[in-house]
Every structure is written in C-alpha cells, then in structure tokens.
Design a protein around this motif. Structure first.
Motif, PDB file in Angstrom:
ATOM      1  N   UNK A  24       0.816  -1.214   0.000  1.00 17.41           N
ATOM      2  CA  UNK A  24       0.000   0.000   0.000  1.00 17.41           C
ATOM      3  C   UNK A  24       0.844   1.255   0.000  1.00 17.41           C
ATOM      4  N   UNK A  25       1.950   1.252   0.752  1.00 14.51           N
ATOM      5  CA  UNK A  25       2.867   2.395   0.755  1.00 14.51           C
ATOM      6  C   UNK A  25       3.441   2.617  -0.640  1.00 14.51           C
ATOM      7  N   UNK A  26       3.891   1.529  -1.278  1.00 16.16           N
ATOM      8  CA  UNK A  26       4.486   1.635  -2.618  1.00 16.16           C
ATOM      9  C   UNK A  26       3.455   2.112  -3.633  1.00 16.16           C
ATOM     10  N   UNK A  27       2.263   1.519  -3.577  1.00 19.94           N
ATOM     11  CA  UNK A  27       1.192   1.922  -4.506  1.00 19.94           C
ATOM     12  C   UNK A  27       0.798   3.374  -4.268  1.00 19.94           C
ATOM     13  N   UNK A  28       0.765   3.810  -2.987  1.00 16.09           N
ATOM     14  CA  UNK A  28       0.418   5.187  -2.682  1.00 16.09           C
ATOM     15  C   UNK A  28       1.404   6.173  -3.285  1.00 16.09           C
ATOM     16  N   UNK A  57      -8.436   7.528   3.192  1.00 19.83           N
ATOM     17  CA  UNK A  57      -7.360   7.556   4.177  1.00 19.83           C
ATOM     18  C   UNK A  57      -7.766   8.300   5.434  1.00 19.83           C
ATOM     19  N   UNK A  58      -8.534   9.378   5.275  1.00 17.52           N
ATOM     20  CA  UNK A  58      -8.989  10.145   6.432  1.00 17.52           C
ATOM     21  C   UNK A  58      -9.922   9.310   7.311  1.00 17.52           C
ATOM     22  N   UNK A  59     -10.786   8.520   6.685  1.00 18.17           N
ATOM     23  CA  UNK A  59     -11.676   7.648   7.450  1.00 18.17           C
ATOM     24  C   UNK A  59     -10.881   6.617   8.251  1.00 18.17           C
ATOM     25  N   UNK A  60      -9.849   6.058   7.624  1.00 19.90           N
ATOM     26  CA  UNK A  60      -9.004   5.084   8.311  1.00 19.90           C
ATOM     27  C   UNK A  60      -8.290   5.732   9.496  1.00 19.90           C
ATOM     28  N   UNK A  61      -7.756   6.949   9.297  1.00 16.12           N
ATOM     29  CA  UNK A  61      -7.041   7.638  10.364  1.00 16.12           C
ATOM     30  C   UNK A  61      -7.984   8.000  11.506  1.00 16.12           C
ATOM     31  N   UNK A 245      -3.567   3.563   4.035  1.00 15.74           N
ATOM     32  CA  UNK A 245      -2.213   4.086   3.843  1.00 15.74           C
ATOM     33  C   UNK A 245      -2.008   4.522   2.392  1.00 15.74           C
ATOM     34  N   UNK A 246      -2.533   3.768   1.454  1.00 18.20           N
ATOM     35  CA  UNK A 246      -2.386   4.102   0.031  1.00 18.20           C
ATOM     36  C   UNK A 246      -2.907   5.490  -0.270  1.00 18.20           C
ATOM     37  N   UNK A 247      -4.111   5.800   0.181  1.00 20.79           N
ATOM     38  CA  UNK A 247      -4.722   7.089  -0.145  1.00 20.79           C
ATOM     39  C   UNK A 247      -4.140   8.227   0.681  1.00 20.79           C
ATOM     40  N   UNK A 309       4.970   0.082   8.703  1.00 22.42           N
ATOM     41  CA  UNK A 309       4.305   0.572   7.493  1.00 22.42           C
ATOM     42  C   UNK A 309       3.131   1.476   7.850  1.00 22.42           C
ATOM     43  N   UNK A 310       2.399   1.120   8.886  1.00 21.53           N
ATOM     44  CA  UNK A 310       1.281   1.957   9.328  1.00 21.53           C
ATOM     45  C   UNK A 310       1.787   3.290   9.871  1.00 21.53           C
ATOM     46  N   UNK A 311       2.894   3.264  10.600  1.00 19.29           N
ATOM     47  CA  UNK A 311       3.482   4.493  11.125  1.00 19.29           C
ATOM     48  C   UNK A 311       3.897   5.423   9.991  1.00 19.29           C
ATOM     49  N   UNK A 312       4.506   4.861   8.948  1.00 17.19           N
ATOM     50  CA  UNK A 312       4.926   5.674   7.802  1.00 17.19           C
ATOM     51  C   UNK A 312       3.710   6.257   7.090  1.00 17.19           C
TER      52      UNK A 312
END
Length: 496
Positions: A24-28, A57-61, A245-247, A309-312
């Motif tokens: 997800x980080x790479x795709x983002x 991403x905002x909803x996830x955060x 994380x992607x968005x 990865x979540x922290x990043x």
C-alpha cells in the motif's frame, strides 16, 4: 529436494497483512506521482480533488484515532493493576530509563551529523511559504511548565479532548512591548487529546487497583476484559490499513506544488535528517537490542513490519499504537502486561526521531542565517530538543510546534520554521517510523529483563494476576463468590 508449497502458503498467510500494507505504501507513492502527471483541472489538482482522494485515508485515520482513548486507558489500568506494586515500579523505571537514554543518543547523533556535514552553510535554503508555519508566542520555560501541567489534568473528561497551553499577550498598558517575558500570562485549552495526562491518571488508577486487589477483583477483571475487546476491534480496523495508507500517501504527494524544487533546495538537509533518523533506528537501536537481549534484531524488525508501514502511512505514533501492540504480542511474543504498560508511555515520551530532527533543524536554520553557535548553544539545543520531543504529541507534524521552543534557545524567530516546512511532511513519516520502532525495542528489552519476575504472576490473558487466590481468604463471602465465578468462567474460556 521437493519444493513445499505448504510452507510458502504458510509464510504468505502469516505475513499477508504486513505485505499488503508495505504494498500500500508503494502503490500510494506510485499513485501520487502518477496522478501528478495527469492534473484533474488545468495545471494542478485542486484542494477539493485532493480531499476526495484523501477521503478513504482520512476515514481510516479517524478510526485509528478513535481507538486511542479506550486502548490507552484500558490497557494501562489492566496492565498496571495486574502487577505487584514493586514489579510495576521496576518495569516503569526500566522503560523510562531506556527511553531517556535512547533519546539522548538520538540528539547526540543528530548534532554530530549536522555539525560535521553542515547542510546549511553557504547554501540557499529557499524560503517556503510561511503561511503554514506554526505562529504561537511561547517561551521555553512556559512550554516545559505546560508539559508538567498537562500531567495533572483538573478534569479527566476534558483531558480526552483538550490540553492546556500558556498564552502570552502584550500588556494592555503597553501594547507595543517586544520583550515576550514581560507579556501578560494567561492560559487556554487547545483542541487535542491530553495523552500525557491520561497516561499518568491511568497509571495512578492502575497502581491503586493493584494495591486493592482483594477488595476490587471485579473492577480489575472489567478493565482486563475491556482491553481484550478493544484489541479485538483493533484487529478488525488494522485490516483496513493497506487501503488507508495508500490514499493518505497519494493525497500528501499531490499537495506539494513542486516536488523537484522542494528537494532541490533542501536536499542535503533532508538527506542528513532522514539518514540520521534511519541510522539511529535500524543501526543504533538494533545494536542496543542485540546487546541487551542477544536476539536477532532483523527478525524482530521484520515482525514489526505491519506497525512500521502503518506508522509511515499515518505519520502518527499514537494512531499506530493499536497496531504496534498487536505486532509485539502476536509476532514477537511480548507479554501483554509489559506491552500494554510500556507502549503507551513510549508513545507519549519516547520520540527519538523527533528529538534528532529538532536538533538538526535548529542548527541547520542557524547555519542558514550565518549564526555561529558556541558549545553552550549546542548543549542548550540538545537539552531543549530532548525536552521538546517528550512534549511533542504523537500526531502528524507535532514536531513543528515544539521546534519553536528549540529555536528560542538560540534566539531564532519562530517564523524560521517556514524554511524547512516544505519537506517536513515526508521527514515526519520517517521520524514517526523510528519513534514506533524505538517504542517496540524498548518494550522487548524491558520484557527481557522482567521475565523472571513476570513468571511469578499469572498472564494478563489468563485473567486476574495475583488475585487467583483471593476467594479463599477474602473476608467478604459475596466477593469470594464473585471472584470464584470469574475465575471459573475465565478457565472455561481458556479451555474453549
């Protein structure tokens, strides 16, 4: 030798979530760079378009942040309450000692790098837009006093949503006064969870609960079960992290107007900070982990991949806390009593990446301004950066606000934060990653030195710790009946 597909499938199943989050980080990053080449309207993406992309991403955060309060309170009270008072003191003392030591090491490393490489000397730093820079009149002393004040909130309900800040205003009799130390001192409550106050209150409540296990066995059981429920919900939310994380990353890349210009002007500074942070996290902390525990740090880091990865992606050590707990307990086999006691403290006071960043940033800005720093100035920066990192909230770009305090120690104006704000969004992700890694190493080291003592008490997952015998000698027959019922049900659940 025949290839075993079952082993491959087992490995994929064990590491599926971590792999998906890293993907997800790479795709983002790729999505953000790709969308920059295809503007939605005109020459650039509008703020509304970026908001739409950031929506998921905002909803996830938001969901992760919603778990912070119940997680910290239930985990800390259950963990501290299940330990003997002498043991909780030892574990807490070891955790604080480790966190302070690694923070000081991070500051020293940052100062050595920036003084040796001198990224701000004879170079044009290029001023970024100052409109986003934190504008708050504050002194170093007031910031440190606010840090202690917030440890003792007068209203715990208010601490869930607000924290205290000293506000300085020019005196009415002399509105043109420029000496900030002569301004009128007032106070206000700013929006933002007072995590430090909640941590202190939860620890005190847990200590009191541990000291009265005989009378309050049911209360302890309640918080332990509540902690299990919150962790269960956390497990569901974590599976959303690859998409979230992607968005988050794609939207952040779209917000920057000119990536090439930003990194061209501040490239060396970025390299010093990012390189120093990653070296501290993956080399210095890994060496400390190996020296103290004699375990393989690479395997430990690989098991923490999901949390890192979540922290990043989220750029928030507090929001990553639920994921960090799960990785430590399920993949690195850390006792929940230690992880749920030590991690909330670490997420509040252990900010190695932030400490290193603030020391480097302050000296970098001084170099840009041509200000010669004495040994005393550098020493003041190191002490203030350590204190500021402790006071930094575990939220995105909180380090920018506390950096103002560090700049004040060398007489630089708060507006100079605008010189580095252009690349801070990405550096914030690197320092959050190392902050989370440092918390995790700390919990593992504390657990290693507490194993013998923990073996004398029952596991947090097994129900009441140190209270399993209370029903036999409790003076209250009704309490004895309820305690026996709880333990019987707990044993039944463990068998199921």
């Amino acid at each position: 030798m025949q290839f075993k597909w079952t082993s491959v499938w087992g490995f994929v199943r064990r590491n599926l979530l971590t792999t998906l989050t890293i993907l997800g980080v790479i795709v983002g990053i790729a999505l953000g760079l790709g969308l920059r080449a295809v503007p939605a309207e005109g020459d650039s993406w509008s703020q509304r378009d970026v908001t739409y992309i950031n929506y998921v991403g905002d909803l996830f955060l938001r969901t992760l942040k919603a778990l912070i309060l119940p997680l910290i309170v239930s985990s800390l009270i259950a963990a501290v309450g299940s330990l003997d008072l002498s043991l909780s003191k030892k574990i807490g003392g070891r955790a604080v000692l480790y966190y302070l030591a690694t923070t000081v090491l991070a500051v020293i490393l940052g100062i050595v790098l920036v003084v040796t490489i001198k990224p701000g000397s004879d170079r044009d730093g290029g001023e970024a837009d100052a409109s986003d820079a934190p504008q708050r009149n504050v002194t170093t002393v007031d910031t440190l006093l606010d840090l202690v004040r917030n440890m003792f909130p007068p209203n715990l309900v208010q601490a869930c949503t607000q924290q205290y800040q000293t506000v300085l205003k020019p005196p009415a009799s002399k509105p043109d006064e420029t000496d900030i130390y002569r301004w009128t001192i007032t106070g206000a409550y700013a929006d933002g969870m007072n995590i430090l106050g909640l941590v202190v209150a939860s620890i005190v409540f847990g200590v009191a609960l541990g000291a009265t296990k005989r009378e309050n066995a049911l209360v302890l059981q309640f918080f332990q079960q509540l902690s299990h429920i919150v962790m269960k919900v956390t497990g569901w939310v974590i599976w959303l992290s690859p998409v979230g994380v992607t968005f988050l990353i794609a939207a952040k890349i779209l917000e920057i107007e000119d990536l090439g210009d930003v990194f061209g002007k501040l490239g060396l500074y970025f390299a010093v900070v990012a390189g120093g942070i990653l070296f501290h996290g993956f080399v210095v902390l890994s060496l400390l982990f190996f020296l103290f525990t004699r375990n393989n740090p690479l395997k430990f880091i690989a098991n923490m991949g999901q949390a890192l990865a979540t922290a990043f992606g989220t750029s928030s050590s507090s929001a990553t806390l639920p994921v960090t707990m799960q990785c430590l307990e399920e993949k690195n086999n850390i006792d929940p009593r230690v992880s749920r006691f030590v991690l909330p403290i670490g997420a509040t006071i252990n900010m190695d990446g932030t400490a290193l960043y603030e020391a480097v940033a302050a000296i970098f800005i001084a170099q840009l301004r041509g200000l010669s720093l004495s040994f005393g100035n550098v020493l003041a920066i190191s002490i203030t950066a350590t204190a500021a990192s402790i006071g930094a909230a575990g939220i995105p770009q909180a380090g920018l606000v506390t950096l103002v305090m560090v700049l004040d120690t060398v007489g630089l104006p708060a507006e100079d934060v605008s010189l580095i704000i252009a690349v801070d969004w990405l550096l914030d992700r690197f320092r959050t990653l190392v902050n989370v890694l440092g918390d995790s190493f700390g919990a593992a080291i504390v657990y290693h030195y507490s194993k013998a003592e923990l073996q004398n008490t029952k596991s947090l997952d097994g129900g009441l710790s140190g209270a399993t015998h209370l029903s036999q000698d409790a003076s209250d027959p009704e309490l004895a009946y309820h305690t026996d019922t709880i333990l019987a049900n707990d044993d039944k659940n463990s068998r199921l």
